[in-house]
Motif scaffolding. Structure first.
Motif, PDB file in Angstrom:
ATOM      1  N   LEU A 265      -6.743  -6.594  -3.827  1.00 28.79           N
ATOM      2  CA  LEU A 265      -8.123  -7.079  -3.936  1.00 28.79           C
ATOM      3  C   LEU A 265      -8.241  -8.572  -3.631  1.00 28.79           C
ATOM      4  O   LEU A 265      -9.317  -9.143  -3.773  1.00 28.79           O
ATOM      5  CB  LEU A 265      -8.673  -6.773  -5.336  1.00 28.79           C
ATOM      6  CG  LEU A 265      -8.822  -5.279  -5.636  1.00 28.79           C
ATOM      7  CD1 LEU A 265      -9.271  -5.066  -7.065  1.00 28.79           C
ATOM      8  CD2 LEU A 265      -9.782  -4.613  -4.658  1.00 28.79           C
ATOM      9  N   VAL A 266      -7.156  -9.200  -3.205  1.00 35.19           N
ATOM     10  CA  VAL A 266      -7.198 -10.607  -2.813  1.00 35.19           C
ATOM     11  C   VAL A 266      -7.761 -10.685  -1.399  1.00 35.19           C
ATOM     12  O   VAL A 266      -7.279  -9.996  -0.490  1.00 35.19           O
ATOM     13  CB  VAL A 266      -5.784 -11.239  -2.875  1.00 35.19           C
ATOM     14  CG1 VAL A 266      -5.805 -12.655  -2.324  1.00 35.19           C
ATOM     15  CG2 VAL A 266      -5.268 -11.219  -4.307  1.00 35.19           C
ATOM     16  N   ASP A 267      -8.770 -11.505  -1.208  1.00 30.13           N
ATOM     17  CA  ASP A 267      -9.412 -11.650   0.099  1.00 30.13           C
ATOM     18  C   ASP A 267      -8.651 -12.680   0.921  1.00 30.13           C
ATOM     19  O   ASP A 267      -8.959 -13.868   0.876  1.00 30.13           O
ATOM     20  CB  ASP A 267     -10.877 -12.070  -0.087  1.00 30.13           C
ATOM     21  CG  ASP A 267     -11.649 -12.038   1.221  1.00 30.13           C
ATOM     22  OD1 ASP A 267     -11.168 -11.433   2.195  1.00 30.13           O
ATOM     23  OD2 ASP A 267     -12.746 -12.625   1.243  1.00 30.13           O
ATOM     24  N   THR A 268      -7.628 -12.220   1.648  1.00 24.87           N
ATOM     25  CA  THR A 268      -6.783 -13.096   2.439  1.00 24.87           C
ATOM     26  C   THR A 268      -6.904 -12.726   3.908  1.00 24.87           C
ATOM     27  O   THR A 268      -6.682 -11.562   4.261  1.00 24.87           O
ATOM     28  CB  THR A 268      -5.309 -12.937   2.003  1.00 24.87           C
ATOM     29  OG1 THR A 268      -5.223 -13.198   0.605  1.00 24.87           O
ATOM     30  CG2 THR A 268      -4.399 -13.878   2.757  1.00 24.87           C
ATOM     31  N   PRO A 269      -7.247 -13.708   4.752  1.00 26.05           N
ATOM     32  CA  PRO A 269      -7.308 -13.383   6.204  1.00 26.05           C
ATOM     33  C   PRO A 269      -5.942 -12.996   6.730  1.00 26.05           C
ATOM     34  O   PRO A 269      -4.914 -13.504   6.271  1.00 26.05           O
ATOM     35  CB  PRO A 269      -7.764 -14.705   6.841  1.00 26.05           C
ATOM     36  CG  PRO A 269      -8.031 -15.656   5.748  1.00 26.05           C
ATOM     37  CD  PRO A 269      -7.561 -15.073   4.457  1.00 26.05           C
TER      38      PRO A 269
ATOM     39  N   PRO B 117     -16.085   3.202  -2.448  1.00 30.29           N
ATOM     40  CA  PRO B 117     -15.339   2.277  -1.587  1.00 30.29           C
ATOM     41  C   PRO B 117     -13.992   1.945  -2.213  1.00 30.29           C
ATOM     42  O   PRO B 117     -13.841   1.918  -3.439  1.00 30.29           O
ATOM     43  CB  PRO B 117     -16.234   1.031  -1.530  1.00 30.29           C
ATOM     44  CG  PRO B 117     -17.595   1.508  -1.919  1.00 30.29           C
ATOM     45  CD  PRO B 117     -17.383   2.660  -2.864  1.00 30.29           C
ATOM     46  N   VAL B 118     -12.999   1.677  -1.367  1.00 33.19           N
ATOM     47  CA  VAL B 118     -11.641   1.415  -1.842  1.00 33.19           C
ATOM     48  C   VAL B 118     -11.593   0.311  -2.899  1.00 33.19           C
ATOM     49  O   VAL B 118     -10.934   0.496  -3.930  1.00 33.19           O
ATOM     50  CB  VAL B 118     -10.696   1.120  -0.650  1.00 33.19           C
ATOM     51  CG1 VAL B 118      -9.346   0.619  -1.137  1.00 33.19           C
ATOM     52  CG2 VAL B 118     -10.524   2.369   0.193  1.00 33.19           C
ATOM     53  N   PRO B 119     -12.266  -0.850  -2.717  1.00 36.39           N
ATOM     54  CA  PRO B 119     -12.180  -1.875  -3.760  1.00 36.39           C
ATOM     55  C   PRO B 119     -12.702  -1.393  -5.117  1.00 36.39           C
ATOM     56  O   PRO B 119     -12.176  -1.786  -6.166  1.00 36.39           O
ATOM     57  CB  PRO B 119     -13.037  -3.027  -3.221  1.00 36.39           C
ATOM     58  CG  PRO B 119     -13.033  -2.837  -1.743  1.00 36.39           C
ATOM     59  CD  PRO B 119     -12.996  -1.345  -1.536  1.00 36.39           C
ATOM     60  N   VAL B 120     -13.685  -0.522  -5.114  1.00 36.36           N
ATOM     61  CA  VAL B 120     -14.216   0.021  -6.370  1.00 36.36           C
ATOM     62  C   VAL B 120     -13.187   0.959  -6.999  1.00 36.36           C
ATOM     63  O   VAL B 120     -12.972   0.926  -8.214  1.00 36.36           O
ATOM     64  CB  VAL B 120     -15.567   0.725  -6.142  1.00 36.36           C
ATOM     65  CG1 VAL B 120     -16.056   1.417  -7.401  1.00 36.36           C
ATOM     66  CG2 VAL B 120     -16.601  -0.270  -5.631  1.00 36.36           C
ATOM     67  N   MET B 121     -12.542   1.777  -6.181  1.00 32.72           N
ATOM     68  CA  MET B 121     -11.491   2.664  -6.709  1.00 32.72           C
ATOM     69  C   MET B 121     -10.378   1.848  -7.357  1.00 32.72           C
ATOM     70  O   MET B 121      -9.916   2.174  -8.455  1.00 32.72           O
ATOM     71  CB  MET B 121     -10.893   3.515  -5.585  1.00 32.72           C
ATOM     72  CG  MET B 121     -11.771   4.598  -5.047  1.00 32.72           C
ATOM     73  SD  MET B 121     -10.800   5.594  -3.880  1.00 32.72           S
ATOM     74  CE  MET B 121     -11.984   5.803  -2.563  1.00 32.72           C
ATOM     75  N   LEU B 122      -9.940   0.793  -6.665  1.00 34.53           N
ATOM     76  CA  LEU B 122      -8.860  -0.032  -7.205  1.00 34.53           C
ATOM     77  C   LEU B 122      -9.306  -0.738  -8.483  1.00 34.53           C
ATOM     78  O   LEU B 122      -8.537  -0.824  -9.442  1.00 34.53           O
ATOM     79  CB  LEU B 122      -8.388  -1.038  -6.158  1.00 34.53           C
ATOM     80  CG  LEU B 122      -7.789  -0.438  -4.880  1.00 34.53           C
ATOM     81  CD1 LEU B 122      -7.367  -1.550  -3.924  1.00 34.53           C
ATOM     82  CD2 LEU B 122      -6.635   0.503  -5.179  1.00 34.53           C
ATOM     83  N   SER B 123     -10.540  -1.209  -8.504  1.00 34.76           N
ATOM     84  CA  SER B 123     -11.075  -1.846  -9.716  1.00 34.76           C
ATOM     85  C   SER B 123     -11.141  -0.861 -10.869  1.00 34.76           C
ATOM     86  O   SER B 123     -10.850  -1.216 -12.022  1.00 34.76           O
ATOM     87  CB  SER B 123     -12.460  -2.435  -9.444  1.00 34.76           C
ATOM     88  OG  SER B 123     -12.373  -3.500  -8.536  1.00 34.76           O
TER      89      SER B 123
END
Length: 189
Positions: free
Chosen positions: A181-185, A124-130
């Motif tokens: 990775l910031v969870d912003t609406p 998943p993209v967030p894992v790649m970025l992490s």
């Protein structure tokens, strides 16, 4: 009539012993002692190996990114990969200019790197970025420590490369990645 040993025939399948072993430095009139150059080359080669792996991770994730932000991340990761490629070249050339031998073979790089190997498939993209952020942090910690110690040895050229190029490029790239990775609406507060 040309002979087989004449100017038109390439001399194929040549072999020779190494002219300089990895982990050695040749004497150059740089005003830096042998031990200083040896130490700098060792530290720079570790950072070079990690930077080559980070470049490869950027390429992989550039190809594998998915989702609504595909185009933006695809372009960003490609841009970051290009910057990492330039760092690879700068680090390798610095090692060579100190009389050392830069790590270049991907199999040798894999032996030296501190960056964990990712899975072969798509994450998943967030894992790649992490994963990219973790690799950057490893390089930044090592580069700052190496810059300080190398400077104490009198090698300001390597210090400058590490601080001005490796650290500053890495810090900027971390900033750009971490903000994804910031969870912003998007439409509501």
């Amino acid at each position: 009539m040309e002979t087989a040993t004449g100017g038109g025939q390439p001399l194929l399948h040549q072999k020779s012993p190494e002219t300089q072993r990895f982990g050695t430095v040749k004497q150059l009139p740089l005003g830096l002692g042998h031990d200083t150059r040896m130490y700098a080359c060792q530290r720079l080669n570790r950072i070079l190996a990690d930077t080559q792996i980070l470049h490869a991770l950027y390429r992989k994730h550039h190809w594998m990114v998915r989702g609504a932000t595909f185009h933006m991340l695809h372009e960003l990761l490609d841009h970051h990969a290009t910057a990492q490629s330039a760092l690879v070249d700068s680090l390798a050339e610095r090692i060579q200019s100190l009389g050392g031998v830069a790590v270049g073979d991907p199999r040798h790089v894999a032996e030296l790197t501190s960056i964990p190997r990712p899975p072969d498939g798509v994450e998943p993209v967030p894992v790649m970025l992490s994963r990219l952020l973790d690799a950057h942090e490893r390089i930044l910690v090592d580069a700052r420590d190496a810059a300080s110690r190398i400077s104490a040895e009198g090698d300001e050229g390597s210090n400058d490369l590490l601080v001005s190029e490796v650290v500053r490029t890495g810090e900027a790239q971390v900033w750009f990645l971490a903000e994804h990775l910031v969870d912003t609406p998007l439409v509501r507060v």
